[in-house]
Scaffold this motif. Structure first.
Motif, short mmCIF file in Angstrom:
data_model
loop_
_atom_site.label_atom_id
_atom_site.label_comp_id
_atom_site.label_asym_id
_atom_site.label_seq_id
_atom_site.Cartn_x
_atom_site.Cartn_y
_atom_site.Cartn_z
N LEU A 74 0.83 -1.21 0.00
CA LEU A 74 0.00 0.00 0.00
C LEU A 74 0.87 1.26 0.00
CD1 LEU A 74 -2.85 1.27 0.28
CD2 LEU A 74 -2.53 1.16 2.77
N ALA A 75 1.94 1.22 0.78
CA ALA A 75 2.85 2.38 0.81
C ALA A 75 3.47 2.61 -0.56
CB ALA A 75 3.93 2.14 1.86
N VAL A 76 3.84 1.53 -1.24
CA VAL A 76 4.39 1.67 -2.59
C VAL A 76 3.34 2.28 -3.53
CG1 VAL A 76 5.25 0.41 -4.61
CG2 VAL A 76 6.04 -0.21 -2.32
N ALA A 77 2.11 1.79 -3.42
CA ALA A 77 1.04 2.32 -4.27
C ALA A 77 0.80 3.79 -4.00
CB ALA A 77 -0.25 1.52 -4.04
N ILE A 78 0.79 4.17 -2.73
CA ILE A 78 0.59 5.58 -2.39
C ILE A 78 1.75 6.43 -2.90
CG2 ILE A 78 0.43 7.21 -0.47
CD1 ILE A 78 -1.03 5.06 1.11
N LEU A 79 2.96 5.88 -2.79
CA LEU A 79 4.14 6.61 -3.27
C LEU A 79 4.07 6.80 -4.78
CD1 LEU A 79 6.92 7.82 -2.71
CD2 LEU A 79 7.88 5.52 -2.94
N PRO A 102 9.00 6.45 4.76
CA PRO A 102 9.24 5.85 6.08
C PRO A 102 8.37 4.64 6.38
CG PRO A 102 9.16 8.23 6.24
CD PRO A 102 8.73 7.89 4.84
N ALA A 103 7.17 4.59 5.78
CA ALA A 103 6.30 3.44 6.05
C ALA A 103 6.96 2.14 5.63
CB ALA A 103 4.97 3.63 5.31
N LEU A 104 7.73 2.17 4.56
CA LEU A 104 8.42 0.96 4.10
C LEU A 104 9.54 0.57 5.06
CD1 LEU A 104 8.68 1.90 0.31
CD2 LEU A 104 7.09 0.27 1.35
N LEU A 105 10.13 1.56 5.72
CA LEU A 105 11.27 1.31 6.58
C LEU A 105 10.86 0.91 8.00
CD1 LEU A 105 13.51 4.35 5.51
CD2 LEU A 105 13.62 1.98 4.69
N VAL A 106 9.77 1.47 8.49
CA VAL A 106 9.42 1.26 9.90
C VAL A 106 8.45 0.10 10.11
CG1 VAL A 106 9.75 3.71 10.36
CG2 VAL A 106 7.45 2.86 9.89
N MET A 107 7.97 -0.51 9.05
CA MET A 107 7.01 -1.60 9.23
C MET A 107 7.55 -2.73 10.10
SD MET A 107 3.89 -1.87 8.47
CE MET A 107 3.72 -0.80 7.06
N PRO A 108 8.81 -3.18 9.91
CA PRO A 108 9.33 -4.21 10.82
C PRO A 108 9.35 -3.75 12.27
CG PRO A 108 10.70 -4.04 8.85
CD PRO A 108 9.76 -2.87 8.82
N ALA A 109 9.62 -2.46 12.49
CA ALA A 109 9.64 -1.94 13.86
C ALA A 109 8.25 -2.00 14.48
CB ALA A 109 10.16 -0.51 13.88
N TRP A 110 7.22 -1.64 13.73
CA TRP A 110 5.85 -1.71 14.25
C TRP A 110 5.46 -3.17 14.53
CZ3 TRP A 110 4.53 2.22 16.60
CH2 TRP A 110 4.55 3.52 16.10
N GLN A 111 5.94 -4.11 13.70
CA GLN A 111 5.67 -5.53 13.98
C GLN A 111 6.30 -5.95 15.31
OE1 GLN A 111 5.84 -8.48 10.68
NE2 GLN A 111 6.49 -6.76 9.43
N ARG A 112 7.51 -5.46 15.57
CA ARG A 112 8.17 -5.82 16.85
C ARG A 112 7.42 -5.21 18.03
NH1 ARG A 112 12.87 -5.28 13.60
NH2 ARG A 112 13.15 -3.09 14.19
#
Length: 444
Positions: A163-168, A282-292
């Motif tokens: 979704l972040a890619v699509a929005i970008l 940033p959504a592409l970068l922080v997604m693993p952090a939100w999963q943790r």
């Protein structure tokens, strides 16, 4: 009806299924981003429609969707056949959405703002109907793909990443295509380009979920009385939905204001793609952090933290007129970090709610709850441009036709900044008291 079999707790979905499901976000992201970003400017600055009327024209077709989405959910719940209850609508609804979306920006250009605006409203209504048949089954699928809460979070994270890619792509690319061609033809070419992306997403999710196993049969609700009773009886769903809808309205306001922020407040339309890259990257970068965060502290706490980050970033945009452009872009990046979380957490919690209710009642709830959920999301996102149009009107924003150069009054510039900075933050924070009343807390 036949219901797809669940993957058991502790068993991961195949990469093909995760990626295939996530590809559907190309379609949802395109339709969720471009109308919210460009339809209001198209009406106010190309067709010459007043800001207040343009906001209503964007809202009213979506209001129809609010009523129709639960119907689409009931229809998909009760659909049987070799393709299952969801996949036929993914491909048919996706292709119909692409066709109507291309038509949305391909109006007759009659020279009459009234006639052209009515055309846009009518075609947007068709878009909304087609989107309902795609989005509702799409939202219903995670509850039917796996029983594992952690796997649902991963599945949703893949979805939000795409979704972040699509929005970008749409947020930066659609305005670039429009500006490269110029005028009303620019909007037409952009509409076709986005329609192609929608088709890619629809075909991708249809093929990617083709190998989902099918198993047990469960009854579904059959009357509106049962629909209302199902929603009334699920307190967790009601409060989670309420928080999500309120925040969706804030996101809708934010998307509607990006074009105006670049053109009017900053005075440089070329900044718009940079704002979107900062917002989505940033959504592409922080997604693993939100999963943790979800794994360690739970989804609900993660949702609260993401909301606070989102609100802080939007409040920073209030300084657009005095801050350097780089600082404004940095604030947009903070917004993007929060945005990733307030998308992934509620969407990861929704299938948990659905499965709990299906176990409790012994009835299919996926399509029904997904339909009501999508209706609420549609309402929230549609309210955003309408609210932003109202803020612009209160500030005295001057609409114009294509090619016409207009100098905006100081009140309009202030309205542009307040609309994108203060209003989204207020809506995001308003969701927190509602979220506190959600009793569901699932830890992967």
């Amino acid at each position: 009806m036949v219901k797809p079999a669940h993957v058991s707790v502790g068993v991961r979905l195949p990469v093909r299924t995760r990626f295939g499901y996530a590809l559907g976000s190309l379609s949802t992201g395109a339709f969720g981003t471009v109308p919210g970003l460009l339809l209001l400017p198209y009406l106010t600055d190309t067709l010459g429609v007043s800001a207040s009327v343009a906001g209503l024209l964007v809202l009213l077709p979506k209001a129809w969707d609010v009523l129709f989405n639960p119907v689409a959910g009931r229809i998909s719940d009760r659909t049987t056949g070799r393709l299952g209850p969801r996949r036929p609508y993914l491909i048919a609804g996706g292709i119909a959405l692409a066709v109507t979306f291309a038509a949305l920006f391909a109006g007759p250009d009659t020279g009459s703002a009234t006639v052209d605006a009515l055309y846009v409203a009518g075609v947007f209504l068709l878009c909304a109907t087609a989107f309902a048949f795609f989005q509702v089954p799409y939202n219903a699928l995670p509850a039917e793909l796996t029983d594992d809460p952690a796997e649902r979070t991963r599945l949703t994270a893949w979805r939000i990443a795409v979704l972040a890619v699509a929005i970008l792509v749409c947020g930066a690319g659609a305005p670039a295509v429009r500006d490269a061609v110029g005028g009303i033809d620019g909007y037409r070419v952009m509409g076709v380009a986005v329609a192609v992306l929608i088709v890619v997403g629809a075909v991708g999710v249809f093929l990617g979920t083709a190998r989902v196993p099918r198993a047990r049969t469960l009854p579904s609700v059959s009357s509106w009385r049962e629909v209302l009773a199902a929603i009334r009886d699920c307190r967790a769903f009601r409060w989670l939905l309420a928080a999500f809808v309120v925040q969706a309205a804030g996101i809708g306001v934010l998307l509607a204001g990006v074009d105006y922020l670049a053109r009017v407040a900053i005075g440089d339309r070329s900044v718009q793609p940079l704002l979107f890259v900062a917002f989505v990257g940033p959504a592409l970068l922080v997604m693993p952090a939100w999963q943790r965060v979800a794994a360690r502290y739970g989804k609900r706490l993660g949702y609260v933290l993401a909301t606070l980050v989102f609100a802080a970033g939007t409040l920073g945009l209030l300084g657009t007129r005095v801050l350097p452009v780089g600082a404004v872009i940095a604030c947009a990046a903070v917004v993007g970090v929060g945005y990733a979380g307030i998308q992934v957490f509620p969407l990861a919690m929704l299938p948990d709610v659905i499965s709990t209710e299906e176990l409790r009642t012994g009835q299919v709830r996926a399509g029904l709850f997904a339909g009501v959920w999508t209706a609420g999301e549609t309402l929230g996102l549609a309210l955003g441009p309408a609210l932003y149009g109202l803020v612009l009107a209160l500030g005295g924003y001057v609409s114009s036709s294509a090619g016409e150069d207009v100098t905006q009054p100081a009140g309009a510039v202030t309205a542009v900044v307040l609309g994108i900075g203060l209003v989204p933050a207020l809506f995001a924070l308003a969701g927190l008291p509602l979220l506190r009343r959600t009793i569901l807390e699932v830890r992967p």
